[in-house]
Write a protein that holds these residues in place. Structure first.
Motif, PDB file in Angstrom:
ATOM      1  N   GLU A 208       6.674  -8.856 -24.315  1.00 39.37           N
ATOM      2  CA  GLU A 208       7.505  -8.224 -25.223  1.00 39.37           C
ATOM      3  C   GLU A 208       7.150  -8.456 -26.713  1.00 39.37           C
ATOM      4  OE1 GLU A 208      12.370  -9.006 -25.696  1.00 39.37           O
ATOM      5  OE2 GLU A 208      11.348 -10.542 -26.878  1.00 39.37           O
ATOM      6  N   THR A 210       7.651  -7.792 -30.644  1.00 36.71           N
ATOM      7  CA  THR A 210       8.625  -7.592 -31.713  1.00 36.71           C
ATOM      8  C   THR A 210       8.069  -7.573 -32.992  1.00 36.71           C
ATOM      9  OG1 THR A 210      10.268  -9.100 -30.526  1.00 36.71           O
ATOM     10  CG2 THR A 210      10.717  -8.703 -32.848  1.00 36.71           C
ATOM     11  N   ASN A 257      11.640 -18.747 -34.834  1.00 35.28           N
ATOM     12  CA  ASN A 257      11.593 -17.220 -34.283  1.00 35.28           C
ATOM     13  C   ASN A 257      11.442 -16.114 -35.463  1.00 35.28           C
ATOM     14  OD1 ASN A 257      14.493 -16.446 -35.500  1.00 35.28           O
ATOM     15  ND2 ASN A 257      15.235 -18.234 -34.132  1.00 35.28           N
ATOM     16  N   ASP A 259      13.594 -13.576 -36.300  1.00 35.50           N
ATOM     17  CA  ASP A 259      14.903 -13.402 -36.826  1.00 35.50           C
ATOM     18  C   ASP A 259      14.941 -14.299 -38.240  1.00 35.50           C
ATOM     19  OD1 ASP A 259      15.389 -11.739 -34.847  1.00 35.50           O
ATOM     20  OD2 ASP A 259      16.643 -12.910 -33.771  1.00 35.50           O
ATOM     21  N   GLN A 276      12.330  -2.188 -37.450  1.00 36.20           N
ATOM     22  CA  GLN A 276      12.225  -3.426 -36.568  1.00 36.20           C
ATOM     23  C   GLN A 276      12.174  -2.998 -35.217  1.00 36.20           C
ATOM     24  OE1 GLN A 276      15.244  -6.590 -37.517  1.00 36.20           O
ATOM     25  NE2 GLN A 276      14.471  -7.770 -35.851  1.00 36.20           N
ATOM     26  N   ARG A 278      11.463  -3.335 -31.189  1.00 31.33           N
ATOM     27  CA  ARG A 278      11.294  -4.525 -30.203  1.00 31.33           C
ATOM     28  C   ARG A 278      10.929  -3.725 -29.008  1.00 31.33           C
ATOM     29  NH1 ARG A 278      13.474 -10.104 -29.878  1.00 31.33           N
ATOM     30  NH2 ARG A 278      14.656  -9.496 -31.829  1.00 31.33           N
ATOM     31  N   THR A 409       5.423 -10.852 -33.357  1.00 28.49           N
ATOM     32  CA  THR A 409       5.352 -12.067 -32.570  1.00 28.49           C
ATOM     33  C   THR A 409       5.376 -11.486 -31.196  1.00 28.49           C
ATOM     34  OG1 THR A 409       6.471 -13.861 -31.956  1.00 28.49           O
ATOM     35  CG2 THR A 409       7.984 -11.999 -32.643  1.00 28.49           C
TER      36      THR A 409
END
Length: 418
Positions: A208, A210, A257, A259, A276, A278, A409
């Motif tokens: 994943e 992001t 994280n 966020d 942003q 993801r 990340t």
């Protein structure tokens, strides 16, 4: 037809005269020199000189297209017969004796694929073509059905738009998706290929990704976007330079994280939010994120059939584009990143043009860390005229520096899909 027989007879006479040259110093010896002669004619010449028996040709010999080149010097009939037999065997022709005569026929060849077996495999996780490519190391004689299909279909010179879709033409056959692998070959190869397929056909690791993309606006005294972000994180989260490592325009931070970092950037007016994305992707698969807008502008002027000028239109695209390709290497992720940011700017002819900024980088990333990438800078200068009561009193000039800041990340998918 009569002319054809005359030419053939003349050819045989010339061959018989030129092929055999008697060696006067060695009685019973002769030389033979023939180039690209059909097998049946070679047999006829030899039997005419050395064998005194009947000769029958199998009808299949007349369809044989191979030709032979034979050269001997000062050999007897017995010695030449051995050379003749070897030359004929290489062309797949044998001479078998019968009751008082000989028969010339094709050799009984063993079928190469006799004893072969088929193996059908339906992939569960991986792409069939990818699996076939990886198992090619085990294949020496056999092959997959889709490889033979592709080799037999000839590519057409016309464009695909000109080829009707019938489901059976060359374009349709090649374009059909492959959902299973059909292998045909020796039993040992089929067994080895099947064993390797079972080892390779496992779930692909997933990752994943992001990202947060911001545009940093600052004066000359504030430095780079990376330094400004580091100072912001240090003041709000208590991070210092020892809490992260920086190399050039790249910063690696150990944060809870992403966020938390994005929230801090949103609260600072110097950082303008852009996008942003993801996404979840497989190992080695490229992902593309694009956000922007299209504007129609004037293009080239052409003339139509009536001689009238026609103004064409073209499309300009501006926005944010992010391409990322991850390669999972055990506990780390080798990530190739290409980011592009473009804006519409005014041009002298009143049509907008596009200013692009692009940066390509490659990182070895660890899950659990936030990577801050800068370096994509630009300088904008705006010039205007000042007036008072309609009278010009001077010119004004405004300059601003902007830099694209990318936060990344990665997180490996720990679920077991098997």
């Amino acid at each position: 037809m009569i002319k054809l027989y005359k030419k053939l007879a003349l050819l045989l006479v010339l061959l018989a005269c030129n092929a055999y040259a008697a060696d006067a110093s060695r009685p019973g010896k002769f030389s033979l020199a023939l180039d690209k002669i059909p097998a049946q004619q070679l047999v006829m010449l030899f039997y005419d000189q050395c064998e005194n028996k009947g000769l029958v040709f199998d009808p299949a010999i007349n369809k044989l297209e191979e030709t032979l080149t034979v050269k001997t010097s000062s050999l007897s009939c017995a010695e030449t017969k051995q050379i003749l037999g070897d030359a004929l065997s290489r062309a797949g022709v044998v001479i078998e004796p019968k009751n008082g005569y000989d028969v010339v026929l094709l050799a009984r060849r063993q079928v190469e694929y006799e004893g072969w077996q088929q193996m059908i495999y339906r992939p569960k996780y991986r792409d069939p073509l990818e699996l076939a490519q990886m198992t090619s190391i085990m294949i020496h004689k056999g092959g997959f059905a889709h490889q033979r299909r592709g080799a037999q279909v000839q590519q057409m010179e016309s464009s695909p738009a000109d080829v009707p879709e019938t489901g059976s033409n060359g374009a349709s056959i090649v374009a059909k998706a492959i959902d299973k692998l059909v292998f045909y070959g020796p039993p040992s190869e089929a067994k080895a290929v099947e064993a390797l397929l079972n080892l390779l056909d496992v779930p692909s690791p997933q990752i994943e990704i992001t990202a947060g993309i911001y545009e940093f606006q600052s004066g000359h005294a504030e430095g780079s976007a990376v330094n400004a972000a580091l100072r912001l994180f240090g003041s709000k989260l208590g991070l210092t330079v020892s809490g992260g490592t920086t190399t050039g325009s790249t910063l690696k931070l150990s944060l809870p994280n992403l966020d938390a970092a994005l929230s801090l950037l949103d609260s600072d007016s110097r950082f303008k939010y852009v996008a942003q994305p993801r996404v979840m992707t497989k190992d080695g698969q490229q992902v593309v994120f694009t956000s922007g807008q299209d504007v129609r502008v004037n293009g080239a002027v052409t003339l139509n059939g009536s001689g009238q000028s026609v103004q064409s239109k073209t499309t300009l695209t501006a926005g944010v584009s992010l391409q990322a390709t991850p390669y999972i290497r055990g506990e780390v992720v080798d990530l190739s990143v290409r980011q592009q940011v473009s804006d519409f700017v005014a041009s002298p002819n009143d049509d907008p043009s596009v200013m692009r900024r692009e940066l390509t980088s490659r990182l070895v990333m660890q899950p659990g860390y936030v990577y801050v990438i800068g370096g994509l800078k630009t300088n904008r200068r705006l010039t205007g005229k000042q007036s008072l009561f309609g009278l010009p009193i001077g010119n004004s000039q405004d300059s601003s520096d902007t830099e694209i800041l990318l936060l990344l990340t990665v997180k490996q998918d720990q679920r077991n899909d098997s």
